[in-house]
Design a protein around this motif. Sequence first.
Motif, PDB file in Angstrom:
ATOM      1  N   SER A 126      -3.578  11.670  15.034  1.00 36.90           N
ATOM      2  CA  SER A 126      -3.131  11.525  13.784  1.00 36.90           C
ATOM      3  C   SER A 126      -4.540  11.212  13.481  1.00 36.90           C
ATOM      4  O   SER A 126      -5.213  11.435  14.773  1.00 36.90           O
ATOM      5  CB  SER A 126      -2.656   9.369  14.022  1.00 36.90           C
ATOM      6  N   ASN A 157      -4.929   8.949   3.210  1.00 39.14           N
ATOM      7  CA  ASN A 157      -3.582   9.766   3.437  1.00 39.14           C
ATOM      8  C   ASN A 157      -2.741   9.613   4.436  1.00 39.14           C
ATOM      9  O   ASN A 157      -2.080   9.503   4.780  1.00 39.14           O
ATOM     10  CB  ASN A 157      -3.980  10.878   2.966  1.00 39.14           C
ATOM     11  N   ASP A 158      -3.401   9.905   6.031  1.00 36.50           N
ATOM     12  CA  ASP A 158      -3.205   9.615   7.061  1.00 36.50           C
ATOM     13  C   ASP A 158      -2.786   8.557   7.532  1.00 36.50           C
ATOM     14  O   ASP A 158      -2.135   7.748   7.183  1.00 36.50           O
ATOM     15  CB  ASP A 158      -3.937   9.635   8.337  1.00 36.50           C
ATOM     16  N   GLN A 202      -2.213   5.706   5.021  1.00 39.55           N
ATOM     17  CA  GLN A 202      -0.916   5.886   3.747  1.00 39.55           C
ATOM     18  C   GLN A 202      -0.113   6.031   4.744  1.00 39.55           C
ATOM     19  O   GLN A 202       1.439   5.096   5.068  1.00 39.55           O
ATOM     20  CB  GLN A 202      -1.603   6.090   2.722  1.00 39.55           C
ATOM     21  N   THR A 203      -0.176   7.035   5.321  1.00 42.08           N
ATOM     22  CA  THR A 203       1.795   7.383   5.963  1.00 42.08           C
ATOM     23  C   THR A 203       1.708   7.108   7.359  1.00 42.08           C
ATOM     24  O   THR A 203       3.420   6.797   7.308  1.00 42.08           O
ATOM     25  CB  THR A 203       1.332   9.050   6.244  1.00 42.08           C
ATOM     26  N   THR A 204       0.796   7.264   8.425  1.00 42.68           N
ATOM     27  CA  THR A 204       1.379   5.887   9.504  1.00 42.68           C
ATOM     28  C   THR A 204       2.425   4.314   8.758  1.00 42.68           C
ATOM     29  O   THR A 204       2.930   4.070   9.224  1.00 42.68           O
ATOM     30  CB  THR A 204       0.189   5.261  10.138  1.00 42.68           C
ATOM     31  N   LEU A 245       3.311   3.939   5.509  1.00 42.37           N
ATOM     32  CA  LEU A 245       5.169   3.691   5.395  1.00 42.37           C
ATOM     33  C   LEU A 245       5.713   4.271   6.817  1.00 42.37           C
ATOM     34  O   LEU A 245       7.546   3.566   5.909  1.00 42.37           O
ATOM     35  CB  LEU A 245       4.919   4.704   3.974  1.00 42.37           C
ATOM     36  N   GLN A 246       5.725   5.214   7.327  1.00 40.67           N
ATOM     37  CA  GLN A 246       6.485   4.824   8.287  1.00 40.67           C
ATOM     38  C   GLN A 246       6.480   3.916   8.873  1.00 40.67           C
ATOM     39  O   GLN A 246       8.039   3.303   9.371  1.00 40.67           O
ATOM     40  CB  GLN A 246       5.758   6.057   9.261  1.00 40.67           C
ATOM     41  N   ASP A 255      -4.717   1.908  -0.890  1.00 40.79           N
ATOM     42  CA  ASP A 255      -4.106   2.511  -2.444  1.00 40.79           C
ATOM     43  C   ASP A 255      -5.939   1.930  -2.316  1.00 40.79           C
ATOM     44  O   ASP A 255      -6.547   2.770  -3.019  1.00 40.79           O
ATOM     45  CB  ASP A 255      -3.564   1.911  -2.884  1.00 40.79           C
ATOM     46  N   SER A 283      -8.018   4.823  -0.200  1.00 46.26           N
ATOM     47  CA  SER A 283      -7.950   5.716  -0.808  1.00 46.26           C
ATOM     48  C   SER A 283      -8.859   5.661  -2.521  1.00 46.26           C
ATOM     49  O   SER A 283      -9.129   7.116  -2.675  1.00 46.26           O
ATOM     50  CB  SER A 283      -6.011   6.047  -1.046  1.00 46.26           C
TER      51      SER A 283
END
Length: 242
Positions: A35, A40-41, A43-45, A47-48, A76, A79
């Motif tokens: 990871s 971005n990483d 945020q992706t984690t 959301l999962q 956000d 980011s």
Amino acid sequence: MTTNTTIGGSTATVSQQLLDTMNGTSTASSSSSTSGTSANDLQTTFLQLLVTQLQNQDPTDPMDSSQMTSQLAQIDTVSGIGQLNTSLSSLSTQLSAGQNAQAALLIGSTVLAPGSSFAVAAASSGSGDATAQIGVSLPAAASDVKLTITNSAGQVVNTIDLGAQSAGTVPVSWTPTDATGAVLPAGTYTVSAAATTNGQAATATALVASQVTGVVQQTGGAAGLQLANGKTVALSNVAGIE
């Protein structure tokens, strides 16, 4: 290797990586290899994790939507800060390139910059018509400003009283003569500046003119001007161009 775990009696599965993230049990080695830590990483984690929680939430006690909104806003923000840093870095590079180009155009020009030592050329026919370009920089208005000229032996040869001056650069074209009006010989002289405001000492910086012979890159990428008098000054410290 990534493994999946079934939650409760449902068929929903969660990767071991997500479970470790949720439980705070992931090791430094697994984190670095599976990871990332960028916005971005994260945020992706997140959301999962959010989707997994929504799929497996208790219908009688649903998740607090205000907390989800707050967490999304925080991600956000991170980011946005990352993107802003990238933009500022790019802008800084462009400004440095522009400064270097501007500084290169000054090669061969005579500039007025902070300094003390300057050369006096021999007056033609002994008439004293040779002039030396000096000056003073004032951060604030002063009620009285004086420039003191000394020769290479450290003797005071003249004092120039400029009187009251406004803030800014005050250029002076000085005919090299002593206090009696006698023409001074060619050589190297030194100028110092002093200012007072309502009887109190004020800040004053002596300026001398010298020709720009080259451009160098200083610490931080800023452009520096190499002068014929052996000094190197930042482009931002140039008080005047002749």
